[in-house]
Design a protein around this motif. Sequence first.
Motif, PDB file in Angstrom:
ATOM      1  N   TRP A 157       8.021  10.156  -5.036  1.00  0.00           N
ATOM      2  CA  TRP A 157       9.109  10.168  -4.042  1.00  0.00           C
ATOM      3  C   TRP A 157       8.729   9.347  -2.822  1.00  0.00           C
ATOM      4  CZ3 TRP A 157       8.736  12.566   0.857  1.00  0.00           C
ATOM      5  CH2 TRP A 157       9.941  12.625   1.582  1.00  0.00           C
ATOM      6  N   GLY A 158       7.458   9.436  -2.414  1.00  0.00           N
ATOM      7  CA  GLY A 158       7.001   8.687  -1.246  1.00  0.00           C
ATOM      8  C   GLY A 158       7.132   7.189  -1.420  1.00  0.00           C
ATOM      9  N   GLU A 159       7.062   6.720  -2.666  1.00  0.00           N
ATOM     10  CA  GLU A 159       7.192   5.281  -2.916  1.00  0.00           C
ATOM     11  C   GLU A 159       8.632   4.801  -2.805  1.00  0.00           C
ATOM     12  OE1 GLU A 159       5.313   4.028  -6.494  1.00  0.00           O
ATOM     13  OE2 GLU A 159       3.297   4.581  -5.806  1.00  0.00           O
ATOM     14  N   SER A 185      -0.054   1.954  -1.799  1.00  0.00           N
ATOM     15  CA  SER A 185      -0.952   2.490  -2.808  1.00  0.00           C
ATOM     16  C   SER A 185      -1.964   1.409  -3.193  1.00  0.00           C
ATOM     17  CB  SER A 185      -0.167   2.938  -4.041  1.00  0.00           C
ATOM     18  OG  SER A 185       0.512   1.828  -4.625  1.00  0.00           O
ATOM     19  N   ALA A 186      -2.962   1.790  -3.982  1.00  0.00           N
ATOM     20  CA  ALA A 186      -4.008   0.836  -4.361  1.00  0.00           C
ATOM     21  C   ALA A 186      -3.449  -0.348  -5.133  1.00  0.00           C
ATOM     22  CB  ALA A 186      -5.082   1.547  -5.187  1.00  0.00           C
ATOM     23  N   ASP A 187      -2.332  -0.136  -5.865  1.00  0.00           N
ATOM     24  CA  ASP A 187      -1.735  -1.236  -6.625  1.00  0.00           C
ATOM     25  C   ASP A 187      -0.679  -1.990  -5.841  1.00  0.00           C
ATOM     26  OD1 ASP A 187       0.190   0.700  -6.578  1.00  0.00           O
ATOM     27  OD2 ASP A 187       0.302   0.967  -8.757  1.00  0.00           O
ATOM     28  N   GLU A 199      -7.572   5.530  -3.268  1.00  0.00           N
ATOM     29  CA  GLU A 199      -7.732   4.349  -2.433  1.00  0.00           C
ATOM     30  C   GLU A 199      -6.420   4.069  -1.726  1.00  0.00           C
ATOM     31  OE1 GLU A 199      -9.814   0.041  -2.764  1.00  0.00           O
ATOM     32  OE2 GLU A 199      -8.142   0.357  -4.136  1.00  0.00           O
ATOM     33  N   ALA A 200      -6.492   3.946  -0.422  1.00  0.00           N
ATOM     34  CA  ALA A 200      -5.308   3.676   0.398  1.00  0.00           C
ATOM     35  C   ALA A 200      -5.418   2.274   0.986  1.00  0.00           C
ATOM     36  CB  ALA A 200      -5.195   4.708   1.518  1.00  0.00           C
ATOM     37  N   ARG A 255      -8.607  -1.422   3.333  1.00  0.00           N
ATOM     38  CA  ARG A 255      -8.689  -0.520   2.176  1.00  0.00           C
ATOM     39  C   ARG A 255      -9.776   0.524   2.425  1.00  0.00           C
ATOM     40  NH1 ARG A 255      -6.548  -2.195  -2.910  1.00  0.00           N
ATOM     41  NH2 ARG A 255      -5.314  -4.107  -2.668  1.00  0.00           N
ATOM     42  N   PHE A 256      -9.471   1.759   2.071  1.00  0.00           N
ATOM     43  CA  PHE A 256     -10.438   2.838   2.281  1.00  0.00           C
ATOM     44  C   PHE A 256     -10.061   4.021   1.393  1.00  0.00           C
ATOM     45  CE2 PHE A 256      -7.100   2.818   5.457  1.00  0.00           C
ATOM     46  CZ  PHE A 256      -6.569   4.095   5.375  1.00  0.00           C
TER      47      PHE A 256
END
Length: 323
Positions: A157-159, A185-187, A199-200, A255-256
Amino acid sequence: MAIEFRGIEHPPLHQLTVSAPNGAVIGVIGEKGAGKAALLRLAAGIESPQSGEVVFEGTRRYLGIGDPLQLSPVDLLLIENTLAPHDALVRARALVGIDRLRSAGTTVLMVSHEPDVLRRLCDEIWWLDSGGLEMRGDPGEVLDAYQRRIGEKFRAWGETLSSPLNMSARRGDGRAEILALETLSADGHPTMVWRSGEEAVVRVGVRFHQAVENPVVGILIRTRIGLEVYGTNTELEKVKIGPCAAGAEYQLEFRFACNLCPGEYTLTAASHDPDGTAHDWIDDAVAFLVTDSRYTAGVANLRARVSLIAPRDQAAGFTSVPE
């Protein structure tokens, strides 16, 4: 008193076969439309199935969300969110009353959206999904699996959402402008929700309106109440982006690992000189959420591993010395 559902067809319930033994408290969970209310109304005898059979003999009582907490002896007790509106003292007394009923042999089916209550009270959890039994068993295992499913849906939902820049706390001399601040997101998909531990990515877009010799671009995460959690910038990470000519535009990605506890957070973004003089500084520009499959106290999710170590006199052959 035991109750059995045999091949129940009663929308939204579909081919449901499940039973509860004497003297057990069964928690019933699921999303809206899963069939929780239908299950309890069938058990209470308020409704009859279109096909299949509910097998039960004895006295039964149904308690809805606005009903008095009538916990006198009964063979089968059906509770549908009845504890939700009550204060802590009333709820604590009710849990003691339900424990006593269980000890006397009462079977309890309890619909609740409060995992702490279900973990404390239930012998077993039934997870209903789209009218069927998705999972049943140990309360901790089933509740964790259910929370993971909810977290996945919440993350998806957040996406679908975007978080516009909040410009209410903006300052700077105008030599640069923060054009965009995105949580990804990571992707690379935009999202307002990160799972704890994933990974954010934070993407910052900046335009320089004047030439700047050695700009620094950074981000800062705060909690909902303003506690500074984490911050970094290109200078600290040893990424040099200057000198920058007037009109130059850049995108930077930070990225972290999002090792934060579930909760609400904000992102601040800034472009400034090494001495801190701001070109463009936007406090709490974007809000985001962190979710997880379990509750964790505090802000930093350190993901501790716990081992049980035997007492000294039981470990490695140690022997207690008599006094």
